[in-house]
Design an enzyme around this catalytic site. Structure first.
Site, PDB file in Angstrom:
ATOM      1  N   HIS A  13       0.869  -1.203   0.000  1.00 35.84           N
ATOM      2  CA  HIS A  13       0.000   0.000   0.000  1.00 35.84           C
ATOM      3  C   HIS A  13       0.893   1.238   0.000  1.00 35.84           C
ATOM      4  CE1 HIS A  13      -3.615   2.407   1.652  1.00 35.84           C
ATOM      5  NE2 HIS A  13      -2.637   3.285   1.456  1.00 35.84           N
ATOM      6  N   HIS A  15       1.505   5.452  -1.836  1.00 34.44           N
ATOM      7  CA  HIS A  15       1.094   6.573  -2.693  1.00 34.44           C
ATOM      8  C   HIS A  15       2.323   7.134  -3.395  1.00 34.44           C
ATOM      9  CE1 HIS A  15      -2.859   6.683  -0.721  1.00 34.44           C
ATOM     10  NE2 HIS A  15      -2.166   6.284   0.338  1.00 34.44           N
ATOM     11  N   LYS A 100      -9.901  -0.155  -5.125  1.00 34.86           N
ATOM     12  CA  LYS A 100      -9.759   0.521  -3.832  1.00 34.86           C
ATOM     13  C   LYS A 100     -11.044   1.241  -3.472  1.00 34.86           C
ATOM     14  CE  LYS A 100      -7.900   2.206  -0.168  1.00 34.86           C
ATOM     15  NZ  LYS A 100      -6.646   2.811   0.198  1.00 34.86           N
ATOM     16  N   HIS A 137     -10.201   1.548   2.498  1.00 34.28           N
ATOM     17  CA  HIS A 137      -9.915   2.556   3.528  1.00 34.28           C
ATOM     18  C   HIS A 137     -11.091   2.480   4.499  1.00 34.28           C
ATOM     19  CE1 HIS A 137      -8.149   6.451   4.970  1.00 34.28           C
ATOM     20  NE2 HIS A 137      -9.301   6.388   5.619  1.00 34.28           N
ATOM     21  N   HIS A 175      -4.099  -0.168   6.273  1.00 28.53           N
ATOM     22  CA  HIS A 175      -3.568   0.633   7.384  1.00 28.53           C
ATOM     23  C   HIS A 175      -4.436   0.561   8.635  1.00 28.53           C
ATOM     24  CE1 HIS A 175      -6.404   3.298   5.456  1.00 28.53           C
ATOM     25  NE2 HIS A 175      -5.578   3.709   4.532  1.00 28.53           N
ATOM     26  N   ASP A 248       1.875   2.844   3.402  1.00 27.19           N
ATOM     27  CA  ASP A 248       0.997   4.015   3.254  1.00 27.19           C
ATOM     28  C   ASP A 248       1.820   5.299   3.153  1.00 27.19           C
ATOM     29  OD1 ASP A 248      -1.356   5.396   2.910  1.00 27.19           O
ATOM     30  OD2 ASP A 248      -1.801   5.537   5.060  1.00 27.19           O
TER      31      ASP A 248
HETATM   32  C1  NCD Z   1      -3.142   9.230   2.166  1.00 27.70           C
HETATM   33  C2  NCD Z   1      -2.727  10.226   1.064  1.00 27.70           C
HETATM   34  O1  NCD Z   1      -2.182  11.274   1.393  1.00 27.70           O
HETATM   35  O2  NCD Z   1      -2.957   9.938  -0.116  1.00 27.70           O
HETATM   36  N1  NCD Z   1      -3.137   9.892   3.437  1.00 27.70           N
HETATM   37  C3  NCD Z   1      -3.093   9.308   4.645  1.00 27.70           C
HETATM   38  O3  NCD Z   1      -3.202  10.019   5.651  1.00 27.70           O
HETATM   39  N2  NCD Z   1      -2.919   8.017   4.802  1.00 27.70           N
HETATM   40  C4  NCD Z   1      -4.461   8.638   1.818  1.00 27.70           C
HETATM   41  C5  NCD Z   1      -4.864   7.467   2.666  1.00 27.70           C
HETATM   42  O4  NCD Z   1      -4.339   6.363   2.518  1.00 27.70           O
HETATM   43  O5  NCD Z   1      -5.739   7.645   3.531  1.00 27.70           O
HETATM   44 ZN    ZN Z   2      -2.950   5.230   1.841  1.00 32.04          ZN
END
Ligand code: NCD
Ligand code: ZN
Length: 346
Positions: A13, A15, A100, A137, A175, A248
């Site tokens: 997971h 970003h 997702k 999520h 998460h 995450d």
């Molecule tokens: C994530 C993001 O910034 O894309 N932020 C976070 O606080 N984890 C999005 C997510 O996974 O909730």
């Molecule tokens: Zn995330």
């Protein structure tokens, strides 16, 4: 123990964003991970296979000049308008590994997410039939629910009915942050698993307020009290394959975090694996790191383990105060602190 050799781990997971940020995020991640499940919450969400192919190509391009590559495993963003056809195409795609579910408004770039979870049941049915994974999520968005309770309420109101209705649907609750989530995962069938971040293992909500408010520790789901952190630590080191690594890591510029309305997300791609190693070491459970980081996620997603390995050495090194990300700067997890483990063979 001074040295630890493990099968190359994966991040289930993460970003990576787009534009100038993408290459820096890829560089950090590729230092140790073999594969990464890439989140689809771009400013224009990745809602179908065509958009996933475009994004995949951009990630590959960004990696071109890097010394190491990793394999991006793409996900699609569910909306109330996701169609059966979208599911069939996703299932046939060679690059898409799941859908997702962001409850609309739950987190960064989730505005186009799902408003009516129940309304999506025909889509879950199609996903179950097509053997397409669901990543969730798990937080409700109701304003009358306390932010610290949003995960538990999501489990009770939404996740429990989904798992009951679709017993074959493979679901990763992303998460996780509470002992309630740990218990739910333990009580569910083998089709339900979860990812655990380094920050939810290292911090609890007291850290958010220690000596003043700490915007760089603000993430979603928000950090919980220490009893929940302890439940996550126990789950991570338990050797139970239902709990595996998902950093995450979520880049946000300093400006967007240090703001009157700061963004949620913690960046850990620069040292996620080293942070996990430290946590497992402190728990006297380094022997459990390989399962958590390099085996259980692959097993859950029906993929082989990576063939090569990496070496971690017990060595102090300083995490920088800030890191360049694209054309901006961010404050990484554990900024200015000392990491106790280091990957030796990048
Ligand atoms: C994530 C993001 O910034 O894309 N932020 C976070 O606080 N984890 C999005 C997510 O996974 O909730
Ligand atoms: Zn995330």
């Amino acid at each position: 123990m001074k040295e630890l050799v493990i099968t190359r781990p994966d991040d289930w997971h993460v970003h990576l964003r787009e534009g100038a940020v993408l290459q820096d995020a890829c560089r950090d991640l590729s230092r140790y991970f073999g594969r990464a499940i890439v989140m689809p919450n771009l400013s224009t969400p990745v809602t179908n296979v065509a958009l996933a192919e475009e994004y995949y190509a951009k990630i590959k391009d960004a990696m071109n000049l890097l010394p190491r590559q990793f394999s991006p495993l793409m996900t699609l963003y569910l909306t109330d308008k996701t169609s059966n056809q979208d599911i069939i195409e996703a299932a046939q795609s060679e690059i898409v590994y799941g859908m997702k579910l962001y409850p609309s408004g739950a987190t960064t770039n989730s505005q186009s997410g799902v408003v009516d979870t129940q309304g999506l049941f025909p889509i879950f049915e199609a996903m179950q039939r097509e053997k397409l994974n669901l990543m969730i999520h798990g937080e409700v968005t109701d304003h009358d629910i306390d932010p610290f309770d949003k995960e538990k309420v999501f489990i009770d109101r939404h996740l429990e009915p989904i798992t009951r209705e679709f017993p074959e649907l493979k679901i990763a609750l992303e998460h996780i942050t509470t002992k309630d989530a740990v218990q739910f995962i333990l009580d569910s069938g083998d089709n339900v698993a979860s990812t655990i971040t380094p920050h939810h293992l290292v911090y609890n909500r007291s850290d958010l307020f220690r000596g003043g408010i700490k915007p760089h520790l603000y993430c979603l789901p928000i950090l919980k009290r220490s009893s929940h952190q302890i439940a996550l630590l126990d789950a991570a080191i338990s050797g139970n394959p239902k709990f595996f690594l998902g950093s995450d890591s979520a880049p946000h510029s300093i400006q967007s975090k240090e703001s009157a309305c700061g963004c949620a997300g913690i960046y850990s791609a620069h040292a996620a694996l080293e942070f996990y190693a430290d946590v497992f070491d402190q728990m006297n459970s380094l022997d459990k790191l390989e399962g958590f980081a390099s085996e259980f996620g692959a097993f859950f997603y029906g993929l082989p383990k990576n063939l090569d390995s990496i070496t971690l050495i017990r060595e102090d090194w300083k995490i920088p105060e800030k890191l360049p990300i694209g054309n901006e700067w961010l404050v990484p997890m554990m900024a200015k602190e000392t990491a106790k483990w280091k990957v030796a063979n990048p």
